[in-house]
Design an enzyme around this catalytic site. Structure first.
Site, PDB file in Angstrom:
ATOM      1  N   THR A 153      16.343  42.338  29.536  1.00 16.10           N
ATOM      2  CA  THR A 153      15.663  41.363  28.699  1.00 16.10           C
ATOM      3  C   THR A 153      14.891  40.393  29.586  1.00 16.10           C
ATOM      4  OG1 THR A 153      17.725  41.393  27.444  1.00 16.10           O
ATOM      5  CG2 THR A 153      16.087  39.819  26.734  1.00 16.10           C
ATOM      6  N   GLY A 176      18.943  44.718  18.963  1.00 18.59           N
ATOM      7  CA  GLY A 176      19.943  43.894  19.642  1.00 18.59           C
ATOM      8  C   GLY A 176      19.817  42.438  19.256  1.00 18.59           C
ATOM      9  N   ASP A 177      20.279  41.559  20.123  1.00 23.93           N
ATOM     10  CA  ASP A 177      20.292  40.141  19.786  1.00 23.93           C
ATOM     11  C   ASP A 177      18.974  39.439  20.049  1.00 23.93           C
ATOM     12  OD1 ASP A 177      20.835  40.565  22.593  1.00 23.93           O
ATOM     13  OD2 ASP A 177      21.246  38.418  22.726  1.00 23.93           O
ATOM     14  N   THR A 191      20.587  37.244  27.498  1.00 23.82           N
ATOM     15  CA  THR A 191      20.411  38.611  27.991  1.00 23.82           C
ATOM     16  C   THR A 191      21.781  39.227  28.219  1.00 23.82           C
ATOM     17  OG1 THR A 191      19.663  39.981  29.829  1.00 23.82           O
ATOM     18  CG2 THR A 191      20.133  37.670  30.327  1.00 23.82           C
TER      19      THR A 191
END
Lengths: 307, 307
Positions: free
Chosen positions: B174, B204-205, B225
């Site tokens: 990330t 993902g987040d 990350t």
């Protein structure tokens, strides 16, 4: 001891435009869902299974905006989102933008239980659905005349709308369920067709863990309904959990602050259903109405539509 | 007074496998991004513009897993996610699963500033990109030999991997930036190519407001990350904000609890960059390393890779 609460969306619900027949139909839909969840909880089943069973009924009921009865997007398709979270282990599953999954909440459950992921989107989520044997449905299944008419009214405009309108009693935007099971565990699930005439693969708060859906045995289980963009920016569901965990608020204090003050301040219309492991149930909303029902620790049932 | 911090991902970074030349390249990439953000902040620009400028540089730099240099998914494509949040008004924009957008963070900015939505997914997000004049790039632009080799190594398996491996110094997952501008406002941005060989439209987040990205002038700005699924379930970024707002923690106390304790307890490997409106900067990670850099209120610069 168990508790269960469900919702079929919040927004402008004008009782003067509601017929007794239609009102009865809504209450019937809520009742089917409440009974599906109750029957699992009564026999000692899990909160996770109960909220999924309740949401499946709400998805299958054509008057609610989820599964069959989901609104039309800008190009005449149905694009659905759903999420599920288990409060005992903080596991979660979510899907967004699925078009051919009969029960998106069941796919969210498969994501949670049968994948190493939390969130899957679009065609990829449907490919996962194929792999795990999810039930598919074609466009015709999701078609309802009423949703089609809502879409025809605005499809040639740049407008999109939450599943309600000031002019008429159009259906509300989301369904959801929260439960406390006899083992002391919480769960939450949410499912939606989103906004009529939505474009650009818009995703609201429903499938976002922490925003529209959250469950944690230590604090609460939450399923939201309302103007998703504001709920996303306010991280509504987890905000309530944090007010309980970090500030010592009761469930009611946390719900009141978030729904009746913080959301109102940013014009975030909507509501949510909430419960905790102590048996408390809250069904707050700042809109005219919210389709809702619950059963408390003593087995008392409540059904409501208007404020 | 302003501050700025950036990251290029966290994970297993084995210094014994790192050559001085490669290390210099990473530091060069971080330096380009830090300078891009600094130059905006020095001239009185906004935190929002600064984090976007920094992330654009990180996206354009081929060694980081975002934009050019993004990892390959299971079918050999690049599927990218990005988010941006402004701490002064809590406005946010995010995109997930875009395949042909040169700088996903710029599209997230357009979602925030030019739409009524917060999150857009897949082809729909790209259609919005066309409408607002986003720069498109074809598959060849995103190709890098190194990512291609990583994918070839595992594409015929069911494995997916975070952008790192215990066996070698593969790149981290990330990029992100957080800033405090001279007007006292915070902002956060995150961008990623996700996991090598990912399937099923996994999200993902990074693009999830509250999980991988969050900014609020009253508390902090955060870009995460790491192992996205765990960060999603823990609602990491908003958790730090709530610990500050509701529990009175300092930025450092909140970061330590969430990254070094709560995430560790659930095996959530990774880290984050964080700052507040008082000029504090935290760059915590529980993995072997995190590509990171910052400039503090006195203009002192810091660059780091290993623990």
């Amino acid at each position: 001891m168990f508790t269960l609460a469900i919702h079929g969306g919040a927004g402008t619900i004008n009782s003067s435009l509601m017929t007794p027949e239609l009102e009865a139909q809504y209450l019937h839909g809520l009742s089917l869902a409440l009974n599906a969840g109750k029957s699992i909880l009564t026999s000692g089943g899990s909160a996770t299974d109960a909220v999924v069973a309740a949401v499946v009924e709400l998805e299958n009921f054509p008057l609610f905006n989820a599964g069959k009865g989901a609104v039309f997007n800008h190009i005449g398709q149905h694009e659905m989102d759903a999420a599920l979270m288990s409060g005992s282990d903080l596991k979660a599953g979510a899907v967004c933008g699925v078009k051919h999954i009969k029960n998106p909440v069941l796919l969210a459950k498969a994501v949670m239980q049968q994948s190493e992921h939390v969130m899957m989107a679009g065609d990829g989520a449907e490919a996962f659905g194929k792999m795990v044997g999810a039930e598919f449905a074609d466009d015709a299944y999701f078609h309802t005349d009423q949703r089609y008419q809502q879409w025809l009214d605005i499809r040639d405009t740049d407008q999109f709308q939450l599943d309600h309108s000031a002019a008429s009693n159009k259906k509300m935007g989301t369904v959801g369920a929260v439960a406390l099971d006899s083992h002391g565990h919480l769960a939450a699930a949410t499912s939606t067709g989103g906004m009529t005439n939505k474009r650009f693969g818009r995703v609201g708060d429903s499938p976002v863990i922490g925003a529209g859906t959250y469950a944690n045995d230590a604090t609460c289980a939450i399923s939201c309904t309302g103007h998703g963009e504001l709920f996303l920016r306010a991280v509504v569901a987890y905000d309530i959990s944090c007010l309980i965990e970090y500030k010592g608020y009761t469930l009611k204090e946390a719900c009141d602050l978030v729904v009746m003050k913080k959301l109102v301040d940013i014009k975030g219309e909507g509501g949510l259903i909430a419960l905790d492991a102590h048996g408390n149930i809250e069904l707050p909303f700042n809109s005219d109405g919210m389709y809702r029902a619950s059963v408390d620790v003593n087995g008392n049932e409540f059904f409501g539509i208007y404020r």
